[in-house]
Design a protein around this motif. Structure first.
Motif, short mmCIF file in Angstrom:
data_model
loop_
_atom_site.label_atom_id
_atom_site.label_comp_id
_atom_site.label_asym_id
_atom_site.label_seq_id
_atom_site.Cartn_x
_atom_site.Cartn_y
_atom_site.Cartn_z
N TRP A 40 16.15 8.43 32.58
CA TRP A 40 15.95 8.10 34.00
C TRP A 40 16.29 9.28 34.92
O TRP A 40 15.48 9.60 35.81
CB TRP A 40 16.74 6.85 34.38
CG TRP A 40 16.06 5.61 33.90
CD1 TRP A 40 16.43 4.82 32.85
CD2 TRP A 40 14.84 5.05 34.40
NE1 TRP A 40 15.53 3.80 32.67
CE2 TRP A 40 14.55 3.91 33.60
CE3 TRP A 40 13.98 5.39 35.43
CZ2 TRP A 40 13.44 3.12 33.83
CZ3 TRP A 40 12.85 4.61 35.66
CH2 TRP A 40 12.59 3.48 34.87
N PHE A 57 13.40 11.77 34.27
CA PHE A 57 12.12 11.23 34.73
C PHE A 57 12.06 11.25 36.27
O PHE A 57 11.11 11.79 36.85
CB PHE A 57 11.99 9.80 34.20
CG PHE A 57 10.69 9.12 34.51
CD1 PHE A 57 9.50 9.55 33.94
CD2 PHE A 57 10.66 8.02 35.36
CE1 PHE A 57 8.30 8.90 34.22
CE2 PHE A 57 9.47 7.37 35.64
CZ PHE A 57 8.28 7.82 35.06
N LEU A 58 13.07 10.70 36.90
CA LEU A 58 13.09 10.65 38.37
C LEU A 58 13.35 12.02 38.99
O LEU A 58 12.93 12.28 40.12
CB LEU A 58 14.16 9.65 38.84
CG LEU A 58 13.90 8.18 38.50
CD1 LEU A 58 15.12 7.34 38.85
CD2 LEU A 58 12.66 7.67 39.22
N GLY A 59 14.00 12.90 38.23
CA GLY A 59 14.34 14.21 38.77
C GLY A 59 13.14 15.09 39.06
O GLY A 59 13.26 16.07 39.81
N LEU A 109 10.45 13.94 40.55
CA LEU A 109 9.73 13.37 41.69
C LEU A 109 9.70 14.28 42.92
O LEU A 109 8.63 14.49 43.50
CB LEU A 109 10.31 12.00 42.05
CG LEU A 109 9.67 11.27 43.24
CD1 LEU A 109 8.18 11.08 43.04
CD2 LEU A 109 10.36 9.92 43.46
N THR A 114 6.21 15.68 44.35
CA THR A 114 5.78 15.26 45.68
C THR A 114 5.43 16.46 46.55
O THR A 114 4.46 16.45 47.32
CB THR A 114 6.87 14.43 46.36
OG1 THR A 114 7.15 13.27 45.55
CG2 THR A 114 6.44 13.96 47.74
N TRP A 158 1.77 13.39 36.39
CA TRP A 158 3.19 13.29 36.73
C TRP A 158 3.30 12.81 38.17
O TRP A 158 2.91 13.51 39.09
CB TRP A 158 3.87 14.65 36.60
CG TRP A 158 4.10 15.12 35.20
CD1 TRP A 158 3.59 14.62 34.04
CD2 TRP A 158 4.91 16.24 34.81
NE1 TRP A 158 4.02 15.32 32.97
CE2 TRP A 158 4.83 16.34 33.40
CE3 TRP A 158 5.67 17.16 35.52
CZ2 TRP A 158 5.50 17.33 32.69
CZ3 TRP A 158 6.34 18.15 34.81
CH2 TRP A 158 6.26 18.22 33.41
N TRP A 159 3.81 11.61 38.33
CA TRP A 159 4.00 11.06 39.67
C TRP A 159 2.73 11.20 40.51
O TRP A 159 2.73 11.79 41.57
CB TRP A 159 5.20 11.70 40.37
CG TRP A 159 6.51 11.38 39.71
CD1 TRP A 159 7.28 12.20 38.96
CD2 TRP A 159 7.18 10.11 39.72
NE1 TRP A 159 8.39 11.55 38.50
CE2 TRP A 159 8.36 10.26 38.96
CE3 TRP A 159 6.90 8.87 40.29
CZ2 TRP A 159 9.26 9.22 38.75
CZ3 TRP A 159 7.79 7.84 40.09
CH2 TRP A 159 8.95 8.01 39.34
N THR A 211 8.78 4.88 30.01
CA THR A 211 10.14 5.42 30.04
C THR A 211 10.92 5.01 28.80
O THR A 211 11.75 5.79 28.30
CB THR A 211 10.87 4.97 31.31
OG1 THR A 211 10.80 3.55 31.44
CG2 THR A 211 10.28 5.62 32.54
#
Length: 230
Positions: free
Chosen positions: A70, A73-75, A77, A81, A109-110, A183
């Motif tokens: 997590w 994965f979220l890092g 974003l 962006t 990716w995102w 995930t």
């Protein structure tokens, strides 16, 4: 047999480059299937995987499964962006070959082009490879593929590439279940039926999608190198 083409007239086999970044191997899988078709058509096929070396992010992608899924994965974003670029390494095939077709494998990716592939497509190296060359895009994604495909096309065309066609491969399931399925796989390296109490759909490329990649490659070969005759 194929109809005569520029490559035929020079008695040199058409040259195809498979250019991709692939952490879990999904982009690689669909491009390898396409490569089989191009070889059957008499093409010389070369693979060119991009290596993600940026010290800010590369460590999390240096092993599979991810150590801390997590945060890892979220890092990505914020960087995704903002469509940032980073350090990469490419094989010699990117610099020394003169290709008739470049197939670009692009994981999503995102909702957009992955940082490693974007970094290449914004580089001077990409201009040398793509200028005046035909290219096709293979997008692998969980849900949102349009931004990725459009982004790759725009970046490659800015480097002088000539877009031929594109295809996308999506994973099944709704927004939340498909994200949890992915995930779960990234964090464990295994396919699971449930994660955090939610029943999971399958993730990653299916056998049917591999066949779909082969069919797409055959259509691209017809467009670029001429249709087969009976």
């Amino acid at each position: 047999m194929t109809e005569p083409s520029t490559a035929d007239s020079s008695k040199q086999p058409p040259r195809v480059l498979l250019l991709y970044y692939s952490y879990t191997g999904q982009s690689q899988k669909v491009l390898e299937a396409a490569g089989e078709v191009f070889r059957q058509r008499g093409c010389e096929v070369t693979a060119a995987p991009i290596e993600f070396t940026d010290p800010r992010y590369a460590e999390r992608f240096s092993r599979f499964p991810m150590r801390s899924v997590w945060p890892d994965f979220l890092g990505m974003l914020p960087a995704q962006t903002l469509q940032r670029t980073g350090d990469i390494r490419t094989p010699d095939a990117v610099r020394v070959g003169d290709y008739d077709l470049i197939c670009i494998g692009s994981p999503t990716w995102w909702r957009t082009v992955s940082m490693p592939l974007r970094s290449f497509l914004k580089s001077h190296e990409a201009r040398n490879l793509l200028d005046g060359k035909r290219f096709a895009v293979f997008v692998v994604c969980r849900k949102y593929w349009r931004e990725n495909l459009a982004g790759v096309r725009k970046l490659a065309e800015k480097k002088g590439g000539r877009y031929v066609d594109g295809i996308h491969f999506t994973y099944p399931g709704g927004q939340l279940p498909s994200m949890l399925s992915l995930t779960s796989y990234l964090g464990s390296g295994e396919y699971k039926d449930r994660y955090l109490g939610v029943r999971l759909p399958p993730t990653n490329i299916s056998d049917e999608q591999v066949e779909e990649s082969r069919r797409f490659a055959a259509r691209i070969a017809d467009k670029v190198f001429g249709k087969r005759t009976a």
